[in-house]
Design a protein around this motif. Structure first.
Motif, PDB file in Angstrom:
ATOM      1  N   ASN A 160       0.838  -1.159  -0.013  1.00  0.00           N
ATOM      2  CA  ASN A 160       0.113  -0.070   0.081  1.00  0.00           C
ATOM      3  C   ASN A 160       0.821   1.317   0.085  1.00  0.00           C
ATOM      4  N   ILE A 161       2.153   1.097   0.251  1.00  0.00           N
ATOM      5  CA  ILE A 161       3.050   2.446   0.064  1.00  0.00           C
ATOM      6  C   ILE A 161       2.890   3.028  -1.167  1.00  0.00           C
ATOM      7  N   THR A 162       2.983   1.985  -2.191  1.00  0.00           N
ATOM      8  CA  THR A 162       3.100   2.668  -3.609  1.00  0.00           C
ATOM      9  C   THR A 162       1.722   3.380  -3.733  1.00  0.00           C
ATOM     10  N   LYS A 163       0.488   2.803  -3.263  1.00  0.00           N
ATOM     11  CA  LYS A 163      -0.635   3.501  -3.513  1.00  0.00           C
ATOM     12  C   LYS A 163      -0.677   4.677  -2.712  1.00  0.00           C
ATOM     13  N   LEU A 164      -0.204   4.748  -1.496  1.00  0.00           N
ATOM     14  CA  LEU A 164      -0.325   6.116  -0.842  1.00  0.00           C
ATOM     15  C   LEU A 164       0.582   7.161  -1.680  1.00  0.00           C
TER      16      LEU A 164
END
Length: 238
Positions: free
Chosen positions: A223-227
């Motif tokens: 989810n870091i990439t999505k954030l």
């Protein structure tokens, strides 16, 4: 300013709670506490990171909403743009209280200083007869879950520390403008160290039901990439 009080029908029968998302209600935060019991739900939406306390003696887990203080990339006007809100956010402005001598049942407290507390709009806490509303009953269940999860989390985090499974996170973020900056201050689970554990330590993690939240924390890192994408979407192009 906080103003905590024991919640009672006699004193608070007319109270209503605003449940919409808003910076005015304190939702403009970059992270909040999360507990292993909810990692399965949290990992669907947010990165789960760990932070060492100032004394460097214990860790706590956090759901990440943004990369700067006061930045919540899931806050869109009066809407929280995610399917799940961590318990520590969802129960506000309520909290678990204890007697001064730490005896007896735990109590539901309320922060009367919260901007969510109102008299004319929002969800009622008690009905006309002074009985808890379904809304308050749901809050009480979530408070109990968060409190139990918080107490159980101490041993979980201590085991991660004892097995040396946590490492500092250094994240380089590139924005649409081309500018970059480094996000630091948190830890993540080191997958290689987890994989290298011997059979006895893996058995201990399994027997204590720690493997599932460990795997959920690892899975949440996607989810870091999505954030970052969310942050870029709010950053004007150069």
């Amino acid at each position: 300013m906080s103003n905590h009080a024991i919640l009672t029908a006699e004193a608070h029968r007319d109270l209503r709670i605003a449940t919409t998302a808003s910076a005015a209600f304190g939702d403009d935060v970059m992270c909040c506490l999360t507990v292993p019991v909810e990692f399965r739900q949290v990992q669907n939406e947010y990165p789960i990171l760990f932070r060492l306390n100032p004394e460097r003696t214990a860790y706590s887990a956090f759901a990440l909403f943004g990369f700067e203080n006061g930045e919540n990339l899931f806050l869109e006007g009066d809407r929280w743009a995610a399917r799940y809100r961590p318990l520590a956010m969802d129960i506000q402005p309520f909290l678990i209280g204890r007697h001064a001598d730490d005896r007896g049942d735990k109590q539901v407290h309320i922060d009367l200083g919260s901007a969510r507390v109102a008299r004319s709009e929002g969800m009622r806490v008690f009905d006309d007869l002074g009985r808890p509303t379904p809304y308050l009953e749901t809050i009480a269940e979530k408070l109990g879950e968060l409190d139990a999860g918080y107490e159980a989390a101490e041993a979980f985090h201590a085991t991660l520390m004892r097995f040396n499974l946590l490492e500092p996170l250094a994240l380089d973020i590139t924005l649409n403008t081309g500018s970059t900056y480094r996000f630091v201050g948190f830890h993540v689970i080191n997958e290689d160290r987890l994989r290298a554990l011997d059979a006895d330590r893996l058995k201990e993690l399994h027997d204590k039901d720690y493997l599932m939240p460990i795997y959920m924390a690892l899975a949440s890192l996607s989810n870091i990439t999505k954030l970052v994408d969310r942050k870029n979407a709010r950053t004007p192009n150069a």
